[in-house]
Scaffold this active site. Structure first.
Site, PDB file in Angstrom:
ATOM      1  N   GLU A 285      32.448  69.421   9.443  1.00 52.34           N
ATOM      2  CA  GLU A 285      32.343  70.872   9.244  1.00 52.34           C
ATOM      3  C   GLU A 285      30.946  71.358   9.586  1.00 52.34           C
ATOM      4  O   GLU A 285      30.772  72.438  10.139  1.00 52.34           O
ATOM      5  CB  GLU A 285      32.678  71.227   7.784  1.00 52.34           C
ATOM      6  CG  GLU A 285      32.823  72.731   7.520  1.00 52.34           C
ATOM      7  CD  GLU A 285      31.509  73.450   7.214  1.00 52.34           C
ATOM      8  OE1 GLU A 285      31.481  74.679   7.313  1.00 52.34           O
ATOM      9  OE2 GLU A 285      30.492  72.783   6.898  1.00 52.34           O
TER      10      GLU A 285
ATOM     11  N   ASP B  17      34.743  74.980  -0.346  1.00 55.00           N
ATOM     12  CA  ASP B  17      33.478  74.686   0.336  1.00 55.00           C
ATOM     13  C   ASP B  17      32.429  75.738  -0.017  1.00 55.00           C
ATOM     14  O   ASP B  17      31.698  76.231   0.836  1.00 55.00           O
ATOM     15  CB  ASP B  17      33.689  74.598   1.851  1.00 55.00           C
ATOM     16  CG  ASP B  17      32.421  74.157   2.576  1.00 55.00           C
ATOM     17  OD1 ASP B  17      31.504  73.615   1.922  1.00 55.00           O
ATOM     18  OD2 ASP B  17      32.326  74.384   3.800  1.00 55.00           O
TER      19      ASP B  17
ATOM     20  N   HIS C 143      21.853  72.531   1.913  1.00 53.25           N
ATOM     21  CA  HIS C 143      21.254  71.862   3.082  1.00 53.25           C
ATOM     22  C   HIS C 143      19.827  71.375   2.834  1.00 53.25           C
ATOM     23  O   HIS C 143      19.097  71.112   3.792  1.00 53.25           O
ATOM     24  CB  HIS C 143      21.262  72.786   4.313  1.00 53.25           C
ATOM     25  CG  HIS C 143      22.639  73.157   4.782  1.00 53.25           C
ATOM     26  ND1 HIS C 143      22.864  73.938   5.885  1.00 53.25           N
ATOM     27  CD2 HIS C 143      23.874  72.857   4.300  1.00 53.25           C
ATOM     28  CE1 HIS C 143      24.170  74.102   6.058  1.00 53.25           C
ATOM     29  NE2 HIS C 143      24.806  73.460   5.099  1.00 53.25           N
TER      30      HIS C 143
END
Lengths: 475, 475
Positions: B338, B366, B436
């Site tokens: 993804e 998600d 991230h």
């Protein structure tokens, strides 16, 4: 850009306040309007882009830390709150004297037992208000129970034993405060029952949803027990509780040892810290917003209740910074001694009554600083519909849970036939992970979640000030 | 007591399934009923008292960790997911081959500049897909911009410069995904524009609400740029961005240096991991629930998207453990890639089409593993009312935010004229703190919040299975 935005919004608010002058005396469930939406949006925008609560909280938790009533840290917190509100330029800031219980933990507690030749050290802490063990500690066989009733039924069989209250939270309850409410009698009242029948001590499974290695402290009471029936009581971690329970099945005669040197000193002088913005129309009528300044000694008192303290002060700051001139006098009250006596909350209500300070409303934040979910309402039937009508204004900010119910321990003494009481209700899932344990530290608080709470509370105070009246019911 | 409760509920569920046999082919907005309430309560009770997702997540994040497509860790995660679903006893578990981009970070990136004789080291990380700098790095003057448009307007003036994209999140937006959406063009597309006009590199303010010291990575694209216009790009922390911006005001000619050795290797073989429970009535019609198995290399991929992965598998587990026999085949899909290609999501939809696997619905998780707030709906007008009607069943569990909108990247390729797509929407306040970045680790996930999500998702899949039809629209 931040400054330009702020200037723009401040201008908007001032204009909208003027626009609304004509409607401020009308009470209706339908008066929530676009002006209110704009004001509320501005509270959120200011809090989220230029809020102060998070840095205030850092200071309180990391530079002062745990601040149990009567401790030097509690006094430091009083001075900190007074100084901060003066710096914020509130119209009046002062200290309200109150005598508080003064319990001290003493030396770090010790607990252990042996099973199959292995010594197990148990994470333990005395409960607030407990007496010490004898100097060399107490050692006895253990009876594990799940309720106070069970001890009542055992009666004289508990003599000479340590009673181990081990009823866990019902984790199927979505609101963790309900799970806490379903267990906390063991911590608060378990010792009174066990002492009456001659037990030599009680240990209590910590009040948390989690399996962890931290003892979670909290208050206990001896109730109507005769002083000669007072016995020492302590909390042990949930992991230790699970293990002890297992070991008791293997060896019901194992002997548990614990030692604590806590004691209750004479009541000590302390203070509620109060700051206010004077009302423009009804300066002698009040809306109070508060949290409690004291906190348990094991941690930093971040979620309990540093967040409520800084949010309450920020409510006044947000009103002020956005040019709101409230009709009623708005007070931030940092209550002393919620944790083990509620003396501050009681004192505040007593003095309000003595001085004929009519309270229109009060809002409490003492459920942690997590993401906002809603408000509870505790007031008249007449105002309930009005109050619930405000939900639509705050739903866009995630406050969807508006329900009737208890508002909070510190403002509850203000309860009368006219006052509107409300409790700020953030998400409860993580709260008891930290509650009264060493893990209740600043790093567990999220800036945005905290600031959303400040803004939500400012919004409610703004609406209460604008729409709630005012005259006491004549009987 | 836990076991007794479970046995009781399991019995209840089996009975209620039989009771409902007669109604399973009726579609109506009013068919949500007491049986559904009981089933849903049981999903929550099982998840909250005996859930598995949290320990699965611990294993995935702490024993495997970051698992970028093409990496050995990604392969370990594939094997982990396959093994786990086999152990859970799903009816069928298999791997779906898919070729994925294979980008590697190389050596740890370096960045610095000097101002007033002081060297400032900058927390930096290459963006996924970027080329390396020349071996000795790149050094150039910096032009700070807030948008791609600004670079277009500067045109040739950017030649030889490093472009610094520094538009921050709009923190007044309550949903942090909206703030992300308003900024991420700088990260994804900024380099294509700057490279076209001869810039020698771009650096981007990290995509987070917070001021912190972590660079937040993420994917970028060169779009239609000619390979000779490819330039290296990296993210720098938000604190470093603020400081650099300040220093650029002091010295607009300061030279920024950065070095990175990342590269894109040939596409690598990998897999989507799929487990399913066969449908009792329509085994060839599918409801898919999924999250993505790959994650960025800087952290453990806990909230992005370890939580979605374990919740998706737990949906099947919760159905199975509570004796639910779904009408349609229910699949958990752990999508690969993804983050930097979406190859897994595309592959899954392609194969479904090739094999004529009709998808009734798909649900994606998600958006992190925080406390549940609601679901998005993306489907036909006919089913929308039905779907929204389920809100009342899940509101008691805190899922109050049901809205139409995008469902998720991995299931979006399944979009057609009949399928119902939904995205699980947890609270978003903390998500971009970790997104991230090296901080996206297991300890940021709360057991109860995670498990509430699993149960909410199981509830939605149960309702979709029971009430959504089924026949493709004939045109």
């Amino acid at each position: 850009m931040k400054k330009i935005l702020l200037a723009f919004f401040t201008a908007t608010i001032i204009i909208s306040c003027n626009e609304n002058k004509t409607t401020t005396n009308t009470i209706s469930t339908n008066t929530v309007n676009k002006t209110d939406s704009i004001a509320i949006k501005q509270f959120f925008s200011t809090a989220l882009t230029d809020g102060k609560a998070y840095e205030w909280l850092r200071d309180l938790t990391q530079n002062i830390g745990g601040r149990l009533s009567g401790s030097p840290e509690a006094q430091m917190a009083v001075e900190w709150g007074e100084k901060l509100m003066k710096e914020e330029g509130f119209d009046k800031v002062w200290l309200q004297p109150v005598m508080v219980p003064h319990w001290v933990r003493g030396e770090k507690e010790v607990a252990n037992y042996s099973i199959n030749g292995t010594k197990i050290n148990v994470p333990i802490c005395a409960l607030g208000g407990s007496i010490a063990t004898p100097k060399n500690g107490v050692m006895a066989e253990v009876i594990e129970v799940k309720s106070l009733d069970e001890v009542e039924k055992l009666g004289e069989k508990v003599r000479g034993k340590i009673i181990f209250y081990n009823r866990p939270f019902d984790n199927t309850l979505i609101n963790t405060f309900a799970a806490y409410g379903g267990c906390v009698d063991q911590r608060y009242g378990g010792t009174e029952v066990a002492g009456k029948y001659g037990a030599v001590g009680t240990i209590v499974r910590s009040m948390t949803n989690n399996l962890d290695d931290y003892p979670h402290t909290g208050s206990m009471g001896y109730g109507k027990a005769k002083p000669e029936d007072y016995i020492p009581t302590a909390a042990i971690s949930t992991n230790a509780s699970e293990l002890l329970s297992k070991h008791l099945k293997e060896n019901p005669n194992l002997k548990f040892y614990f030692k604590q040197s806590c004691e209750t000193l004479p009541d000590a002088p302390s203070f509620n810290v109060i700051g206010e913005i004077a009302g423009s129309e009804f300066p002698n009528k009040y809306i109070t917003v508060g949290g409690h300044l004291d906190s348990w000694d094991l941690a930093e008192g971040a979620h309990d209740d540093g967040t409520g303290v800084v949010q309450s002060m920020e409510v006044l700051s947000l009103l002020k910074r956005n040019g709101i001139k409230p009709k009623h006098t708005i007070r931030a009250v940092l209550f002393m001694n919620e944790e083990n006596g509620l003396r501050g909350g009681k004192k505040y209500a007593e003095e309000a009554k003595l001085k004929n300070e009519i309270h229109v409303a009060a809002l409490e934040s003492d459920s942690g600083g997590h993401t906002p979910r809603g408000f509870s309402y505790n007031g008249t039937k007449e105002n309930q519909e009005l109050f619930m009508g405000w939900k639509s204004l705050l739903e866009p900010y995630g406050l969807t849970d508006w329900h009737t119910g208890y508002a909070g321990a510190d403002i509850n003494p203000l309860k009368n036939e006219t006052v509107t009481l409300s409790g700020y209700k953030p998400d409860s899932q993580r709260y008891f992970d930290y509650h009264h344990a060493a893990t209740d530290t600043f790093d567990k608080v999220n800036l945005r979640e905290l600031e959303l709470g400040s803004a939500a509370m400012a919004s409610l105070v703004y609406l209460m000030d604008k729409y709630l009246d005012v005259e006491p019911v004549k009987k």
